[in-house]
Design a protein around this motif. Sequence first.
Motif, PDB file in Angstrom:
ATOM      1  N   ALA A 182      10.425  12.935 -11.887  1.00 55.47           N
ATOM      2  CA  ALA A 182       8.980  12.919 -11.697  1.00 55.47           C
ATOM      3  C   ALA A 182       8.291  12.595 -13.014  1.00 55.47           C
ATOM      4  O   ALA A 182       8.700  13.065 -14.074  1.00 55.47           O
ATOM      5  N   LEU A 183       7.258  11.790 -12.956  1.00 53.75           N
ATOM      6  CA  LEU A 183       6.344  11.607 -14.070  1.00 53.75           C
ATOM      7  C   LEU A 183       5.069  12.366 -13.713  1.00 53.75           C
ATOM      8  O   LEU A 183       4.604  12.314 -12.575  1.00 53.75           O
ATOM      9  N   THR A 184       4.522  13.065 -14.680  1.00 48.02           N
ATOM     10  CA  THR A 184       3.463  14.038 -14.412  1.00 48.02           C
ATOM     11  C   THR A 184       2.069  13.470 -14.643  1.00 48.02           C
ATOM     12  O   THR A 184       1.809  12.843 -15.676  1.00 48.02           O
ATOM     13  N   VAL A 185       1.180  13.735 -13.690  1.00 54.26           N
ATOM     14  CA  VAL A 185      -0.248  13.494 -13.844  1.00 54.26           C
ATOM     15  C   VAL A 185      -0.897  14.849 -14.090  1.00 54.26           C
ATOM     16  O   VAL A 185      -0.881  15.723 -13.225  1.00 54.26           O
ATOM     17  N   GLY A 186      -1.431  15.040 -15.290  1.00 57.69           N
ATOM     18  CA  GLY A 186      -2.041  16.317 -15.645  1.00 57.69           C
ATOM     19  C   GLY A 186      -3.430  16.475 -15.052  1.00 57.69           C
ATOM     20  O   GLY A 186      -4.038  15.524 -14.531  1.00 57.69           O
ATOM     21  N   ILE A 187      -3.956  17.680 -15.150  1.00 54.11           N
ATOM     22  CA  ILE A 187      -5.262  17.999 -14.579  1.00 54.11           C
ATOM     23  C   ILE A 187      -6.373  17.279 -15.340  1.00 54.11           C
ATOM     24  O   ILE A 187      -6.422  17.283 -16.572  1.00 54.11           O
ATOM     25  N   ASP A 188      -7.253  16.660 -14.574  1.00 50.34           N
ATOM     26  CA  ASP A 188      -8.434  15.991 -15.117  1.00 50.34           C
ATOM     27  C   ASP A 188      -9.409  15.832 -13.963  1.00 50.34           C
ATOM     28  O   ASP A 188      -9.223  16.430 -12.894  1.00 50.34           O
ATOM     29  N   THR A 189     -10.424  15.047 -14.141  1.00 51.73           N
ATOM     30  CA  THR A 189     -11.293  14.741 -13.001  1.00 51.73           C
ATOM     31  C   THR A 189     -10.492  13.913 -12.008  1.00 51.73           C
ATOM     32  O   THR A 189      -9.526  13.226 -12.385  1.00 51.73           O
ATOM     33  N   PRO A 190     -10.848  13.961 -10.723  1.00 54.01           N
ATOM     34  CA  PRO A 190     -10.136  13.128  -9.761  1.00 54.01           C
ATOM     35  C   PRO A 190     -10.115  11.646 -10.154  1.00 54.01           C
ATOM     36  O   PRO A 190      -9.093  10.971  -9.975  1.00 54.01           O
ATOM     37  N   GLU A 191     -11.203  11.168 -10.729  1.00 59.17           N
ATOM     38  CA  GLU A 191     -11.270   9.754 -11.114  1.00 59.17           C
ATOM     39  C   GLU A 191     -10.265   9.453 -12.230  1.00 59.17           C
ATOM     40  O   GLU A 191      -9.552   8.435 -12.177  1.00 59.17           O
ATOM     41  N   ASP A 192     -10.196  10.332 -13.233  1.00 56.55           N
ATOM     42  CA  ASP A 192      -9.260  10.104 -14.330  1.00 56.55           C
ATOM     43  C   ASP A 192      -7.815  10.320 -13.884  1.00 56.55           C
ATOM     44  O   ASP A 192      -6.899   9.647 -14.373  1.00 56.55           O
ATOM     45  N   MET A 193      -7.600  11.236 -12.962  1.00 51.64           N
ATOM     46  CA  MET A 193      -6.251  11.423 -12.436  1.00 51.64           C
ATOM     47  C   MET A 193      -5.818  10.203 -11.638  1.00 51.64           C
ATOM     48  O   MET A 193      -4.647   9.805 -11.678  1.00 51.64           O
ATOM     49  N   ALA A 194      -6.749   9.592 -10.920  1.00 50.67           N
ATOM     50  CA  ALA A 194      -6.426   8.359 -10.195  1.00 50.67           C
ATOM     51  C   ALA A 194      -6.038   7.256 -11.163  1.00 50.67           C
ATOM     52  O   ALA A 194      -5.081   6.499 -10.921  1.00 50.67           O
ATOM     53  N   ARG A 195      -6.750   7.154 -12.277  1.00 52.45           N
ATOM     54  CA  ARG A 195      -6.406   6.128 -13.270  1.00 52.45           C
ATOM     55  C   ARG A 195      -5.018   6.388 -13.865  1.00 52.45           C
ATOM     56  O   ARG A 195      -4.229   5.450 -14.065  1.00 52.45           O
ATOM     57  N   ALA A 196      -4.739   7.649 -14.151  1.00 50.94           N
ATOM     58  CA  ALA A 196      -3.417   7.978 -14.693  1.00 50.94           C
ATOM     59  C   ALA A 196      -2.320   7.675 -13.678  1.00 50.94           C
ATOM     60  O   ALA A 196      -1.247   7.176 -14.035  1.00 50.94           O
ATOM     61  N   ALA A 197      -2.576   7.977 -12.415  1.00 53.98           N
ATOM     62  CA  ALA A 197      -1.584   7.696 -11.376  1.00 53.98           C
ATOM     63  C   ALA A 197      -1.399   6.204 -11.173  1.00 53.98           C
ATOM     64  O   ALA A 197      -0.280   5.728 -10.950  1.00 53.98           O
ATOM     65  N   ALA A 198      -2.480   5.440 -11.260  1.00 60.71           N
ATOM     66  CA  ALA A 198      -2.377   3.985 -11.085  1.00 60.71           C
ATOM     67  C   ALA A 198      -1.476   3.372 -12.149  1.00 60.71           C
ATOM     68  O   ALA A 198      -0.744   2.407 -11.884  1.00 60.71           O
ATOM     69  N   ALA A 199      -1.495   3.943 -13.356  1.00 59.08           N
ATOM     70  CA  ALA A 199      -0.682   3.402 -14.450  1.00 59.08           C
ATOM     71  C   ALA A 199       0.806   3.604 -14.210  1.00 59.08           C
ATOM     72  O   ALA A 199       1.630   2.889 -14.804  1.00 59.08           O
ATOM     73  N   ILE A 200       1.183   4.573 -13.350  1.00 56.20           N
ATOM     74  CA  ILE A 200       2.601   4.820 -13.065  1.00 56.20           C
ATOM     75  C   ILE A 200       2.899   4.671 -11.577  1.00 56.20           C
ATOM     76  O   ILE A 200       3.901   5.186 -11.082  1.00 56.20           O
ATOM     77  N   SER A 201       2.046   3.969 -10.868  1.00 56.03           N
ATOM     78  CA  SER A 201       2.142   3.926  -9.410  1.00 56.03           C
ATOM     79  C   SER A 201       3.424   3.300  -8.899  1.00 56.03           C
ATOM     80  O   SER A 201       3.810   3.513  -7.741  1.00 56.03           O
ATOM     81  N   ALA A 202       4.124   2.541  -9.744  1.00 54.12           N
ATOM     82  CA  ALA A 202       5.356   1.883  -9.302  1.00 54.12           C
ATOM     83  C   ALA A 202       6.573   2.794  -9.380  1.00 54.12           C
ATOM     84  O   ALA A 202       7.649   2.432  -8.880  1.00 54.12           O
ATOM     85  N   VAL A 203       6.462   3.969 -10.000  1.00 53.61           N
ATOM     86  CA  VAL A 203       7.635   4.838 -10.136  1.00 53.61           C
ATOM     87  C   VAL A 203       7.889   5.552  -8.812  1.00 53.61           C
ATOM     88  O   VAL A 203       6.987   5.697  -7.982  1.00 53.61           O
ATOM     89  N   PRO A 204       9.122   6.027  -8.597  1.00 53.71           N
ATOM     90  CA  PRO A 204       9.443   6.630  -7.297  1.00 53.71           C
ATOM     91  C   PRO A 204       8.877   8.019  -7.061  1.00 53.71           C
ATOM     92  O   PRO A 204       8.674   8.417  -5.921  1.00 53.71           O
ATOM     93  N   LEU A 205       8.635   8.791  -8.137  1.00 52.55           N
ATOM     94  CA  LEU A 205       8.296  10.203  -7.975  1.00 52.55           C
ATOM     95  C   LEU A 205       7.209  10.613  -8.970  1.00 52.55           C
ATOM     96  O   LEU A 205       7.344  10.364 -10.170  1.00 52.55           O
TER      97      LEU A 205
END
Length: 327
Positions: free
Chosen positions: A123-146
């Motif tokens: 797993a690669l971790t998305v830490g706590i932030d605003t939903p908008e910033d968490m979405a940006r962080a997730a988009a940067a790793i969206s290709a990983v499996p977990l």
Amino acid sequence: MPRTLRARADRFALKRPFRISRGTRLEAEVVTVEIAQGDATGRGEGVPYPRYGESAESALAEIAAARDLVEAGATRTQLLTAMRAGAARNAIDCALWDLEAKTTGRSVAAMIGAPSPAPVTTALTVGIDTPEDMARAAAAISAVPLIKVKVDASDPLAMIRAVRGAAPEATMIVDPNESWDEPLVRAAMPVLTECRVAVLEQPCRAEDDDWLAGFRGSVPICADESVHTADDLDRVAARYQAINVKLDKTGGLTEALELARDARNRGLKLMSGCMVCSSLGIAPAFFIAQTADWADLDGPLWLAQDRPGGVAERGGFLHPAESGFWG
């Protein structure tokens, strides 16, 4: 041949702040143990965790108290009763595994009768932030499996939906780190199902999880803070469908192997987890991750600089450390 034990506290700066429901971290503080015997030196690492009443100072004090026993030749099995489960015992236990590998020429894999560790999906971790910033962080790793999503009780469902929208294909773990209560867990289940969350990790405090006995939500719940060693399984198996095996909780690989085996025998699923640590803390955990349902071993990936020769992540897959690094 006599042994010599050395221990110290090491600090590793993080690339960026690591925020969970308990607060934000800017560095990883670990204890490093080296046990020398002849020309060989075994190494181990533990991460003292304040949630369990630990600090670097207390861990070093525990290690100092065990020094004579270890230098006199104590075995890993003897340490199970001589020391409490935690970061200090983990560092010594893993150093002894490494020392035995170096003095006998047999790998840890050979000692436990397992194949050499292969790369694992982590797993690669998305830490706590605003939903908008968490979405940006997730988009940067969206290709990983977990992906693991850290949340608190402030607006967790919006956070989860934001990450799922930015990473529509990744398997998702949600980890509130004990910040939820029973009403929130129950209310969140439809959203967790809607967002195809694979597992919910330790939603409420370990001291307040009695209500989980007999509860079966639409998403399985994994114990983390509620389970440390195999002695906890009678209680945990009635409340959770999975457990997170962390060597800093079990007090080393020796107990972690027993915990994982006993949990499987009870039909529980396994997560192989870690604290924010260096690759020296991850190398032994690879042996749990090989057969786990989920691995969450991205601790070293948060460091600005890891120990030389450590693990490597490529596309969401964690590759073992270089030959000779540990075990």
